[in-house]
Design a protein around this motif. Structure first.
Motif, mmCIF file in Angstrom:
data_model
loop_
_atom_site.group_PDB
_atom_site.id
_atom_site.type_symbol
_atom_site.label_atom_id
_atom_site.label_comp_id
_atom_site.label_asym_id
_atom_site.label_seq_id
_atom_site.Cartn_x
_atom_site.Cartn_y
_atom_site.Cartn_z
ATOM 1 N N THR A 35 1.214 2.972 7.183
ATOM 2 C CA THR A 35 0.147 3.946 7.432
ATOM 3 C C THR A 35 0.369 5.316 6.795
ATOM 4 O O THR A 35 -0.456 6.205 6.971
ATOM 5 C CB THR A 35 -0.044 4.146 8.939
ATOM 6 N N GLY A 36 1.476 5.504 6.083
ATOM 7 C CA GLY A 36 1.710 6.813 5.496
ATOM 8 C C GLY A 36 2.831 6.807 4.477
ATOM 9 O O GLY A 36 3.546 5.821 4.310
ATOM 10 N N CYS A 37 2.966 7.932 3.809
ATOM 11 C CA CYS A 37 4.060 8.089 2.849
ATOM 12 C C CYS A 37 4.374 9.570 2.683
ATOM 13 O O CYS A 37 3.560 10.433 3.011
ATOM 14 C CB CYS A 37 3.720 7.452 1.507
ATOM 15 N N TYR A 53 -7.599 11.809 -1.229
ATOM 16 C CA TYR A 53 -7.153 11.728 -2.618
ATOM 17 C C TYR A 53 -6.942 10.274 -3.013
ATOM 18 O O TYR A 53 -6.429 9.477 -2.227
ATOM 19 C CB TYR A 53 -5.842 12.500 -2.813
ATOM 20 N N ASP A 54 -7.334 9.961 -4.239
ATOM 21 C CA ASP A 54 -7.064 8.654 -4.819
ATOM 22 C C ASP A 54 -5.659 8.729 -5.400
ATOM 23 O O ASP A 54 -5.408 9.486 -6.342
ATOM 24 C CB ASP A 54 -8.092 8.347 -5.906
ATOM 25 N N VAL A 55 -4.748 7.965 -4.813
ATOM 26 C CA VAL A 55 -3.334 8.026 -5.185
ATOM 27 C C VAL A 55 -2.908 6.673 -5.733
ATOM 28 O O VAL A 55 -3.225 5.631 -5.154
ATOM 29 C CB VAL A 55 -2.481 8.391 -3.939
ATOM 30 N N LYS A 56 -2.189 6.698 -6.825
ATOM 31 C CA LYS A 56 -1.622 5.474 -7.378
ATOM 32 C C LYS A 56 -0.104 5.565 -7.249
ATOM 33 O O LYS A 56 0.507 6.505 -7.750
ATOM 34 C CB LYS A 56 -2.039 5.290 -8.819
ATOM 35 N N LEU A 70 -4.279 3.637 -3.510
ATOM 36 C CA LEU A 70 -4.434 4.002 -2.106
ATOM 37 C C LEU A 70 -5.305 5.246 -1.961
ATOM 38 O O LEU A 70 -5.256 6.142 -2.806
ATOM 39 C CB LEU A 70 -3.061 4.257 -1.482
ATOM 40 N N ILE A 71 -6.071 5.287 -0.891
ATOM 41 C CA ILE A 71 -6.848 6.473 -0.541
ATOM 42 C C ILE A 71 -6.065 7.174 0.572
ATOM 43 O O ILE A 71 -5.798 6.582 1.613
ATOM 44 C CB ILE A 71 -8.260 6.112 -0.046
ATOM 45 N N CYS A 72 -5.664 8.417 0.337
ATOM 46 C CA CYS A 72 -4.785 9.121 1.269
ATOM 47 C C CYS A 72 -5.353 10.483 1.656
ATOM 48 O O CYS A 72 -6.036 11.128 0.862
ATOM 49 C CB CYS A 72 -3.411 9.334 0.630
ATOM 50 N N GLY A 87 3.066 15.014 3.212
ATOM 51 C CA GLY A 87 2.998 13.828 4.055
ATOM 52 C C GLY A 87 1.574 13.315 4.053
ATOM 53 O O GLY A 87 0.646 14.026 4.436
ATOM 54 N N PHE A 88 1.381 12.088 3.564
ATOM 55 C CA PHE A 88 0.051 11.499 3.474
ATOM 56 C C PHE A 88 -0.161 10.442 4.548
ATOM 57 O O PHE A 88 0.738 9.650 4.846
ATOM 58 C CB PHE A 88 -0.139 10.789 2.123
ATOM 59 N N LYS A 89 -1.358 10.411 5.078
ATOM 60 C CA LYS A 89 -1.830 9.288 5.891
ATOM 61 C C LYS A 89 -2.565 8.368 4.937
ATOM 62 O O LYS A 89 -3.424 8.825 4.158
ATOM 63 C CB LYS A 89 -2.772 9.785 6.982
ATOM 64 N N ILE A 90 -2.240 7.079 4.976
ATOM 65 C CA ILE A 90 -2.918 6.118 4.108
ATOM 66 C C ILE A 90 -4.145 5.595 4.846
ATOM 67 O O ILE A 90 -4.035 4.984 5.905
ATOM 68 C CB ILE A 90 -1.983 4.965 3.706
ATOM 69 N N ASN A 91 -5.324 5.857 4.296
ATOM 70 C CA ASN A 91 -6.577 5.367 4.857
ATOM 71 C C ASN A 91 -6.801 3.938 4.359
ATOM 72 O O ASN A 91 -6.079 3.456 3.489
ATOM 73 C CB ASN A 91 -7.728 6.264 4.423
ATOM 74 N N TYR A 92 -7.817 3.270 4.883
ATOM 75 C CA TYR A 92 -8.100 1.937 4.358
ATOM 76 C C TYR A 92 -8.359 2.079 2.869
ATOM 77 O O TYR A 92 -9.091 2.961 2.434
ATOM 78 C CB TYR A 92 -9.302 1.292 5.047
#
Length: 118
Positions: A35-37, A53-56, A70-72, A87-92
């Motif tokens: 759920t995060g990174c 943010y669109d994160v690769k 990932l969308i974070c 610290g990112f939360k990973i969204n669906y």
């Protein structure tokens, strides 16, 4: 591996993060969970805590070398000694299933590294 007060285990993992909306230069992945990174840039960057943010992510232990898309949403940002930690939360996300497979892969690596207790 760090297991604070979290729902999902975080795994230390190094990799490359590309988020053009944050910075044209890549950042570094520090750890990841389902759920995060946590990532960092070795220079100051500006992050809007209200944006998605669109994160690769291209993790070191990734299976096929294809980045995870990932969308974070940033949860926190910290500046320290010229570095920016986020610290990112990973969204669906489009690669949610690939992320689940990757986390299972990290779990198996961790289990293989643990000594047997007799």
């Amino acid at each position: 591996m760090e297991q604070e007060n979290r729902l999902h285990t975080r795994y230390e993992e190094i990799g490359r993060i590309t988020a053009p909306e944050i910075c044209a230069l890549p950042g570094i992945l520090d750890d990841i969970s389902l759920t995060g990174c946590k990532v960092h840039y070795s220079f100051p960057v500006v992050v809007d805590l209200e944006n998605e943010y669109d994160v690769k992510l291209s993790p070191l232990h990734g299976a096929n070398g294809t980045p995870l898309n990932l969308i974070c949403t940033p949860q926190w940002v910290k500046e320290q000694e010229g570095n920016t930690f986020i610290g990112f939360k990973i969204n669906y996300s489009p690669d949610a299933h690939k992320l689940e497979d990757f986390i299972k892969h990290l779990e198996s690596i961790l289990k293989d590294d643990l000594p047997d207790i007799v």
